[in-house]
Write an enzyme that holds these catalytic residues in place. Sequence first.
Site, PDB file in Angstrom:
ATOM      1  N   LYS A 123       0.517   4.468   6.873  1.00 30.05           N
ATOM      2  CA  LYS A 123      -0.161   5.291   5.869  1.00 30.05           C
ATOM      3  C   LYS A 123       0.369   6.729   5.950  1.00 30.05           C
ATOM      4  CE  LYS A 123      -2.999   1.851   4.958  1.00 30.05           C
ATOM      5  NZ  LYS A 123      -2.827   1.032   3.733  1.00 30.05           N
ATOM      6  N   SER A 156       0.796  -1.233   0.000  1.00 27.85           N
ATOM      7  CA  SER A 156       0.000   0.000   0.000  1.00 27.85           C
ATOM      8  C   SER A 156       0.827   1.281   0.000  1.00 27.85           C
ATOM      9  CB  SER A 156      -0.946   0.014   1.207  1.00 27.85           C
ATOM     10  OG  SER A 156      -0.225   0.165   2.415  1.00 27.85           O
TER      11      SER A 156
END
Length: 261
Positions: free
Chosen positions: A135, A66
């Site tokens: 993230k 990701s």
Amino acid sequence: MTSDDRGTASTVPDGDDGPRSSRVRNKKRKHLPLWQETILLLGLALVLAVGIKALLVQAFYIPSESMEPGLIRNDRILVEKVSYWFGGEPQRGDVVVFKDPGGWLTESESAGPANPVAKAMAAIGLYPEGGHLVKRVVGVAGDTITCCDDQGRISVNGEPLDEDAYIKEQGTPCNGPMVSNCNWEAGPVPEGHVFVMGDNRGRSADSTVHLCRPDQTDCVPGDEFVPVDLVVGKVFVLLWPADRFDLVGRPEAFADVPDGS
């Protein structure tokens, strides 16, 4: 013999024969046995490791694709905690590690190391733990995030972001495609929360995936935001593999974003 001579002669206390006595005392001092010294050193190292993990720096790994292209699956990273001391909070552009808010990770992704030695090392911060996500912070308290403008760019408080320097090129029509379209809005971000996205926008189960869409009936509004209390710290070093060692900083894309509401 003068009184001065007598005074000089009497400066050595009774029962002390000077340097020779010091040498005898030094010989009587015993060093700890090697096994005791080893245990002592290991104990000190353990205390230092636990203290460093709790207060300063902790090791983690990248659990998925990701955050490509900058951070790749199984990369080892270091997270520093000092930036968020004394009321400091994550800023736009920071790459952060945070605990799973609930339902963001699968069971396998949440699992930590299985090896007993690795488990022990993880407990003191010398080996990466499971149950965390990595993230990039896109929005902070008060921000409104919009996808997307006519160039496919995400905007924060009306300011389009030029993210070409860090997101993965994937041939999608916009920089926020995980919710299957390029027409969504999130925010204002509640106080004490952040809105996060992965850099690999087509392969990141981030805040956008937890947005409530018009056709959903089981969605809980607000689940897209991550509580700041769950943020462990800010990624500052890509440590391993050695040939990709690098510092991780905050990109310029967020420099011109105005304050939110």
